[in-house]
Design a protein around this motif. Structure first.
Motif, PDB file in Angstrom:
ATOM      1  N   GLU A 258     -13.932  -5.441  -7.143  1.00  0.00           N
ATOM      2  CA  GLU A 258     -12.967  -6.092  -6.261  1.00  0.00           C
ATOM      3  C   GLU A 258     -13.223  -7.599  -6.195  1.00  0.00           C
ATOM      4  N   ASP A 290      -7.958   5.784  -3.662  1.00  0.00           N
ATOM      5  CA  ASP A 290      -7.509   4.459  -3.238  1.00  0.00           C
ATOM      6  C   ASP A 290      -7.512   3.519  -4.433  1.00  0.00           C
ATOM      7  N   SER A 292      -6.959  -0.757  -5.302  1.00  0.00           N
ATOM      8  CA  SER A 292      -6.843  -2.103  -4.741  1.00  0.00           C
ATOM      9  C   SER A 292      -5.437  -2.667  -4.927  1.00  0.00           C
ATOM     10  N   GLU A 293      -5.027  -3.513  -3.998  1.00  0.00           N
ATOM     11  CA  GLU A 293      -3.733  -4.180  -4.102  1.00  0.00           C
ATOM     12  C   GLU A 293      -3.662  -5.101  -5.315  1.00  0.00           C
ATOM     13  N   HIS A 294      -4.817  -5.491  -5.854  1.00  0.00           N
ATOM     14  CA  HIS A 294      -4.835  -6.381  -7.020  1.00  0.00           C
ATOM     15  C   HIS A 294      -4.583  -5.643  -8.330  1.00  0.00           C
ATOM     16  N   SER A 296      -2.737  -3.217 -11.009  1.00  0.00           N
ATOM     17  CA  SER A 296      -1.416  -2.752 -11.414  1.00  0.00           C
ATOM     18  C   SER A 296      -1.460  -1.663 -12.480  1.00  0.00           C
ATOM     19  N   LEU A 314       1.153   6.590  -7.186  1.00  0.00           N
ATOM     20  CA  LEU A 314       0.611   5.248  -6.960  1.00  0.00           C
ATOM     21  C   LEU A 314       1.594   4.147  -7.363  1.00  0.00           C
ATOM     22  N   ASN A 315       2.637   4.526  -8.133  1.00  0.00           N
ATOM     23  CA  ASN A 315       3.642   3.555  -8.593  1.00  0.00           C
ATOM     24  C   ASN A 315       3.007   2.386  -9.337  1.00  0.00           C
ATOM     25  N   ARG A 316       2.140   2.741 -10.257  1.00  0.00           N
ATOM     26  CA  ARG A 316       1.523   1.803 -11.179  1.00  0.00           C
ATOM     27  C   ARG A 316       1.564   2.423 -12.576  1.00  0.00           C
TER      28      ARG A 316
END
Length: 486
Positions: A258, A290, A292-294, A296, A314-316
């Protein structure tokens, strides 16, 4: 009037500049399980070399990239130099691009030799490396090849640590010792600051390029993994065989990753372009708790289709960015690719050992734990062309389409317009049938060989019942089917 004309010309000039600006590869807005590049939806599918194309000074990356492009591959993965391997001793690979010959490793830092030992100066960068990197990236960009830039890798053995540039013994101006298992944690002493400076340097050097995304670390669970799942139906996850269990990176690793991701984001904040970041989570399959927001792109190695299915929410992009350890036959990796991509995956990379120094055109015969060949890449091209024939903005796994397939494994994608792409593997029966829950209507049906690409057109069929049965004959043990609603 004259001022108005000048103003109009000025506006036209700035509009032209604006429209002419390019942007990096991004997640597809309408369907973030795939990418968008140059205004078009994109899935990444390739069979690529063992990550040493830039750091191995003997490797002819021009021939390599041109081969990928000519054979329909749109993606490759590279390691950046914080890790490379030992010639002729690493993982049973005879010809290994990630293991340069002695003196032929080209990495980001200047080096010198002291008492027969190579020392790296982390305060001084190697311009030759960055020139080679820029040339590689420029050529890849001209060929529309996306590059996965992997910043770090687990350091698997003490032998690898002895020659690693991150080892304090090998760094000019560093003292003391460091446990290799702590190198990729925030408990690595002064190395953390050096790692972040190295990241900032790479971020700035690469910012102008659109055709890449970052990956933080290759196989971080190998530093100090924590087992979370057994895949040999034993329900005991602490066994010694890595191929029977799934390991996650521990919290020390996740905190450090992170920190690295945040460093990339912070450095790009004031730069023109923002690039995607991938994280490598485990081998095989796992439902992630989980992300991270970073991040993709969610990457797995030696993948099962479930890794895409379980993490679709997760839409990634879910990626399969390393294959291998399953023999040398093309059949294995072809079936892996089809099954994974039709489960909703957006990225597939076969680790292709037919590429090595002297065989940059991918025609080599290698002793290695995986496969790769010219015919295999032609088979991946068939998959890629079929995937890209769909409207990726609307594509989704069609889990409810096939409700019966005796003796056959099946997977399918829905194209968002009433059509489907189906893949079948014989599992005890080649002559069988598939039972489909399909909306009544007129459909064009084509049988397609995943091996040769040969198409057998069954013409337009009128389906009047929702329970439709299609007879199939898997002569080659596999079959693709394209169903297009008229």
């Amino acid at each position: 009037m004259k001022n108005f004309a000048l103003l109009s010309l000025s506006l036209l000039f700035f509009q032209t500049l604006s429209f002419g600006q390019s942007s990096p590869i991004q997640l597809l807005k309408e369907n973030p399980h795939y990418f968008e590049f140059k205004g078009k939806p994109l899935a990444l599918i390739t069979s690529a070399e063992h990550y040493g194309a830039v750091l191995n000074g003997d490797f002819d990356y021009k021939t390599y990239l041109e081969t990928l492009h000519r054979e329909g591959m749109n993606y490759t993965r590279i390691f950046m130099g914080s890790y490379f391997e030992i010639p002729s001793t690493s993982f049973g690979i005879k010809f290994n691009t990630l293991a340069p010959a002695v003196g032929k490793a080209i990495i980001p830092w200047k080096s010198s030799t002291e008492n027969g030992q190579i020392k790296y100066d982390w305060s001084s960068y190697n311009q030759s490396y960055f020139e080679r990197l820029a040339d590689f990236m420029s050529l890849a960009a001209s060929l529309d090849i996306i590059v996965e830039v992997t910043l770090f890798s687990s350091i698997y053995t003490d032998e690898h640590w002895e020659m690693n540039p991150q080892n304090p013994k090998n760094r000019i101006g560093s003292e003391g010792e460091l446990d290799r298992k702590l190198a990729h944690t925030k408990e690595n002493g002064q190395l953390l600051g050096l790692q972040k400076a190295y990241i900032r340097k790479l971020v700035n050097e690469l910012n102008d390029f659109d055709n890449f995304f970052f990956e933080i670390q290759n196989e971080p669970w190998s530093d100090r993994g924590q087992p979370v799942l057994n895949i040999a139906n034993k329900y005991q996850i602490d066994g010694p065989n890595w191929m029977e269990k799934v390991d996650y990176a521990d919290q020390l690793s996740m905190d450090w990753q992170e920190e690295i991701a945040a460093t990339i984001v912070a450095e790009e904040k004031n730069l023109p372009k923002k690039h995607l970041i991938a994280q490598n989570y485990s081998n095989f399959k796992a439902p992630l708790y989980d992300v991270s927001e970073h991040i993709s792109i969610v990457n797995f190695h030696y993948n099962w289709p479930e890794s895409a299915e379980w993490n679709l929410h997760l839409n990634r992009v879910i990626g399969f960015d390393e294959s291998g350890f399953a023999g040398t036959e093309d059949l294995v990796y072809r079936r892996q690719a089809w099954a994974f991509m039709l489960a909703g995956g957006g990225l597939y990379n076969n680790l292709d050992y037919s590429f090595f120094v002297g065989k940059e055109n991918g025609t080599g015969i290698n002793e290695a734990p995986g496969g790769g060949s010219t015919p295999f890449r032609s088979q991946l091209k068939i998959l890629s062309e079929l995937i890209h024939s769909l409207n990726l903005k609307k594509v989704s796994p069609a889990k409810d389409l096939i409700y019966g397939s005796p003796g056959i494994l099946s997977s399918a994608l829905h194209d968002g317009s009433g059509g489907y792409l189906i893949y079948l593997i014989a599992a005890g029966k080649a002559n069988s049938r598939i039972k489909m829950n399909i909306k009544p209507g007129s459909y064009s049906i084509q049988m397609i060989s995943p091996i040769t690409g040969e198409i057998k057109d069954l013409g337009v069929q009128q389906i009047s019942v929702s329970d439709f049965i299609l007879t199939v004959n898997l002569i080659e043990g596999e079959q693709a089917i394209r169903i297009i609603r008229q």
